[in-house]
Design an enzyme around this catalytic site. Sequence first.
Site, PDB file in Angstrom:
ATOM      1  N   HIS A 359      -5.933  -0.357 -10.816  1.00  0.00           N
ATOM      2  CA  HIS A 359      -6.172  -1.404  -9.815  1.00  0.00           C
ATOM      3  C   HIS A 359      -6.127  -2.817 -10.348  1.00  0.00           C
ATOM      4  O   HIS A 359      -6.236  -3.764  -9.570  1.00  0.00           O
ATOM      5  CB  HIS A 359      -7.550  -1.216  -9.180  1.00  0.00           C
ATOM      6  CG  HIS A 359      -7.582  -0.152  -8.140  1.00  0.00           C
ATOM      7  ND1 HIS A 359      -7.287  -0.402  -6.829  1.00  0.00           N
ATOM      8  CD2 HIS A 359      -7.861   1.167  -8.223  1.00  0.00           C
ATOM      9  CE1 HIS A 359      -7.400   0.725  -6.148  1.00  0.00           C
ATOM     10  NE2 HIS A 359      -7.742   1.691  -6.962  1.00  0.00           N
ATOM     11  N   LYS A 546     -12.951 -13.004   1.275  1.00  0.00           N
ATOM     12  CA  LYS A 546     -12.761 -12.061   0.168  1.00  0.00           C
ATOM     13  C   LYS A 546     -13.818 -12.393  -0.863  1.00  0.00           C
ATOM     14  O   LYS A 546     -14.496 -13.412  -0.753  1.00  0.00           O
ATOM     15  CB  LYS A 546     -11.363 -12.194  -0.435  1.00  0.00           C
ATOM     16  CG  LYS A 546     -10.978 -13.658  -0.746  1.00  0.00           C
ATOM     17  CD  LYS A 546      -9.575 -13.790  -1.318  1.00  0.00           C
ATOM     18  CE  LYS A 546      -8.475 -13.735  -0.297  1.00  0.00           C
ATOM     19  NZ  LYS A 546      -7.584 -12.598  -0.446  1.00  0.00           N
ATOM     20  N   LYS A 552      -8.843 -15.784  -7.293  1.00  0.00           N
ATOM     21  CA  LYS A 552      -8.576 -15.823  -5.854  1.00  0.00           C
ATOM     22  C   LYS A 552      -8.486 -17.273  -5.342  1.00  0.00           C
ATOM     23  O   LYS A 552      -8.030 -17.532  -4.248  1.00  0.00           O
ATOM     24  CB  LYS A 552      -9.633 -15.033  -5.095  1.00  0.00           C
ATOM     25  CG  LYS A 552      -9.511 -13.510  -5.315  1.00  0.00           C
ATOM     26  CD  LYS A 552     -10.592 -12.748  -4.582  1.00  0.00           C
ATOM     27  CE  LYS A 552     -10.577 -11.254  -4.835  1.00  0.00           C
ATOM     28  NZ  LYS A 552      -9.609 -10.512  -3.999  1.00  0.00           N
ATOM     29  N   LYS A 658      -4.619  -6.881   6.744  1.00  0.00           N
ATOM     30  CA  LYS A 658      -5.431  -6.885   7.969  1.00  0.00           C
ATOM     31  C   LYS A 658      -5.104  -8.114   8.825  1.00  0.00           C
ATOM     32  O   LYS A 658      -4.981  -8.019  10.043  1.00  0.00           O
ATOM     33  CB  LYS A 658      -6.926  -6.902   7.615  1.00  0.00           C
ATOM     34  CG  LYS A 658      -7.397  -5.715   6.798  1.00  0.00           C
ATOM     35  CD  LYS A 658      -8.813  -5.964   6.236  1.00  0.00           C
ATOM     36  CE  LYS A 658      -9.153  -4.980   5.132  1.00  0.00           C
ATOM     37  NZ  LYS A 658     -10.330  -5.403   4.330  1.00  0.00           N
TER      38      LYS A 658
HETATM   39  C1  LIG Z   1     -10.446  -5.825   3.073  1.00  0.00           C
HETATM   40  C2  LIG Z   1     -11.727  -6.233   2.510  1.00  0.00           C
HETATM   41  C3  LIG Z   1     -11.784  -6.795   1.231  1.00  0.00           C
HETATM   42  C4  LIG Z   1     -10.543  -7.027   0.384  1.00  0.00           C
HETATM   43  O1  LIG Z   1     -10.028  -8.303   0.663  1.00  0.00           O
HETATM   44  P1  LIG Z   1      -8.939  -8.981  -0.308  1.00  0.00           P
HETATM   45  O2  LIG Z   1      -8.542 -10.205   0.455  1.00  0.00           O
HETATM   46  O3  LIG Z   1      -7.812  -8.017  -0.417  1.00  0.00           O
HETATM   47  O4  LIG Z   1      -9.612  -9.279  -1.575  1.00  0.00           O
HETATM   48  C5  LIG Z   1     -13.000  -7.181   0.732  1.00  0.00           C
HETATM   49  N1  LIG Z   1     -14.130  -7.031   1.450  1.00  0.00           N
HETATM   50  C6  LIG Z   1     -14.119  -6.507   2.691  1.00  0.00           C
HETATM   51  C7  LIG Z   1     -15.399  -6.377   3.430  1.00  0.00           C
HETATM   52  C8  LIG Z   1     -12.924  -6.090   3.264  1.00  0.00           C
HETATM   53  O5  LIG Z   1     -12.918  -5.554   4.487  1.00  0.00           O
END
Ligand SMILES: *Cc1c(COP(=O)(O)O)cnc(C)c1O
Length: 811
Positions: A359, A546, A552, A658
């Site tokens: 990962h 996130k 990030k 998403k």
């Molecule tokens: C999808 C999700 C993440 C991952 O988000 P990234 O933008 O890919 O880092 C982290 N926390 C929650 C609660 C999520 O639903």
Amino acid sequence: MENIKSITKEDIKEKLLNALKGMYAKELPDATMNQKYEAFSKVIRDYISEGWLETNKQYREKKVKQVYYLSMEFLIGKLLERNLINLGIRELAKEALADMGIDFGEIVEEEPDAGLGNGGLGRLAACFIDSLSSLELPGHGCGIRYKYGLFRQEIKNGYQVEVPDLWLKERYPWEVKKENRGVKVRFGGDAYVATVRGHLKVVHENYYTVKAIPYDIPISGYQNNTVNTLRLWSAEADTDEFDFVNFNSGHYMQSVEGKYTAELISQVLYPDDSTENGKQLRLKQEYFFVSSSLQAIFNYHRELGIDFKRLDDYVAIHINDTHPALAVAEIMRLLIDEEGLKWEEAWEITQKVCAYTNHTIMEEALEKWPIQMFKKLLPRIYLIIEEINRRFCQEVMNKYLNWNVVNRMSIIEEGLVRMANLAIVGSHSVNGVAALHTEILQKKELRDFHEFYPGKLNNKTNGITHRRWLIKSNPALSAMLDTHIGTDWRKDPVSLEKLMEFKEDHSVLKKLAKIKHENKVELARYIKEKNGIEVDPNSIFDVQVKRVHGYKRQLLNCMHILYLYKKLKKDKDFDIHPRTFIFGAKAAPAYYFAKNVIKLINTLGEIINNDPDINDKLKVVFIENYSVSKAEKIIPAADVSEQISTASKEASGTGNMKFMMNGAVTLATLDGANVEIHNLVGDDNIVLFGMTSDEVISLYENFQNDTHKFIESNPEIAELIASFVDGSLGVVGSEFSDICRYLLEENDYFFVLKDFWAYVEAQNKIEELYRDRERWNEMCLVNIAKAGYFSSDNTISKYARDIWDIERESI
Ligand SMILES: *Cc1c(COP(=O)(O)O)cnc(C)c1O
């Protein structure tokens, strides 16, 4: 919607009243909202139980091959509404509850988020088990039932404050405790090879045991009869070995100490998935759930009477990141010590059974355990790993005749056990999580292994379940899709592509815009209620949610906000379309830089939201305690999806998918799965900026980044940084010292400054595109239409076919 079990409204009502009587001896008017939620969930779980029994029965009778997805984290969120959708009774249940004077929304809110994960990795595991059931694939999750989920985040005076997440304070209605399926896990003691009646045998003695008790959660499929299992293990003291010596001699405290230390194992989830914190407890947790999961799997197959030399015909074990890598050694232990197989046989089977997902390529996230600690805690497992490594190094040496290569690939090196190497050597498949990530693994990080094991390293781009991230979270968009492209997409999300036909249809584009606007109104209402901030649904909702991390680059986003703010202050006529910047993010409690960024976001909000000069053109909102449920509220209301990681650092990302599925436009670097989003939607439907991963990687080759020099030739940036310390943000000069240290002394390791102007330009482009609303709506449509590619059903079909070799089994 079909209701596959012909459940009626009257039946739901009657069962709910009975459940309230049975569980609490209460009539409806006397029940609390929480009791109503628990009783209602119990009713729904009972509907699911039939399929659960049937699924288990068929798997057992037909001895079908099953996959067990071992993961330290499962970020499953709430289950009630998801289960109603899968049963096809969401609307019916709403009506039944309404008849009884119960508000559906209130009942749903009562459920705690099972936050048994940090972020993307745990959420991926949750999406995967969802897809396994919906695809009628025999596959289960195995993990830990942490008594405390990830901490709950409160914001006090702009700072993150961590408070315990007591998700198990009330009864959790979805789990079933399986006391009789408990197993014992051994720790400590001595392990050595001895001659027993003329045979070499391994002896493990003087160990202590911890009891592992499974709690099973049913994972139902979408409108089918499959119900797989998420099995979470809880640690208990082994009361068979209650310390009577201490107890009888009056040392009561010492005798219960064992109970306390045993239970510690499943108390807390480590709030950080990106740094190895060297805690022995973490290693204990890892062996605890790996060993208990595998012992239970072996017990089950022993009952089935299978030939363990053909275990790979019945079982696939998936190792999600390195945390469960001990599975490789544990399977060897079970095959050799308990099933009496020879080393060579056991090794061949283990490799066929195991598969591993990598990962991250971040060095600090690679788990390595000091030999001394490892040996002491897991002496038998250590012996096995030593032998695996001895044989492996021999093979490498035979091939390359080069000690440097051997040292690079060795599982045990420099006094450390390298878990990634163990997982790679012990698995038949190693996969990356996006095309770019896998390419980097092949060319750089795992280059030696890629050469040594041709074909082992493969790509499986991550995915998300459209059932939660579209059907559940965006019912208005879902209904609109049904009207225009039919309902096929619900079972086959790739057919969202049918929406492309309407790319130039004004009325469809208008409808999409209207749904987005309504979702924004809803989020604005929530923000007003929770944050007391008035935001305009006509402004651009620009969202970055996130975990906070240097790579990030929330800091890049903040610096752009500060840049806009300063520009507006200087020039009142500076014309921008109003923007609402929305953040949600937890920081690891010991990650000071990340916590400093949270304070910065809140400080910007405090200043900007209350500055009359700004005249509501900018708003900055921080939504507390980001979680799955918060994501479900926020993402459907986003216009812009911020995916701005330093190229090469975000292995895949799933948040990006998403947002796309909900019609946001991605503002991105060419990193992780953003690359694939770009390939799908084309240049016209995404806004890209910044250095490429190749450029970043070559800069890291010999890391130099003289930020002082950079700032000298960039007075505007110098001015932005100066405002962190000159008091103009209304806080004392030392408030942002971690951020300043990062930028100036650590030379901006993630290249926030180097990418700054490119980011500003990309943000200008967003603005320009948004002003042409027809064009913008078209971009939204294309993003939705192409998002089916990222369905985790798609991803899991590939895992099932290429890695696990499991087949659909209709129940
Ligand atoms: C999808 C999700 C993440 C991952 O988000 P990234 O933008 O890919 O880092 C982290 N926390 C929650 C609660 C999520 O639903």
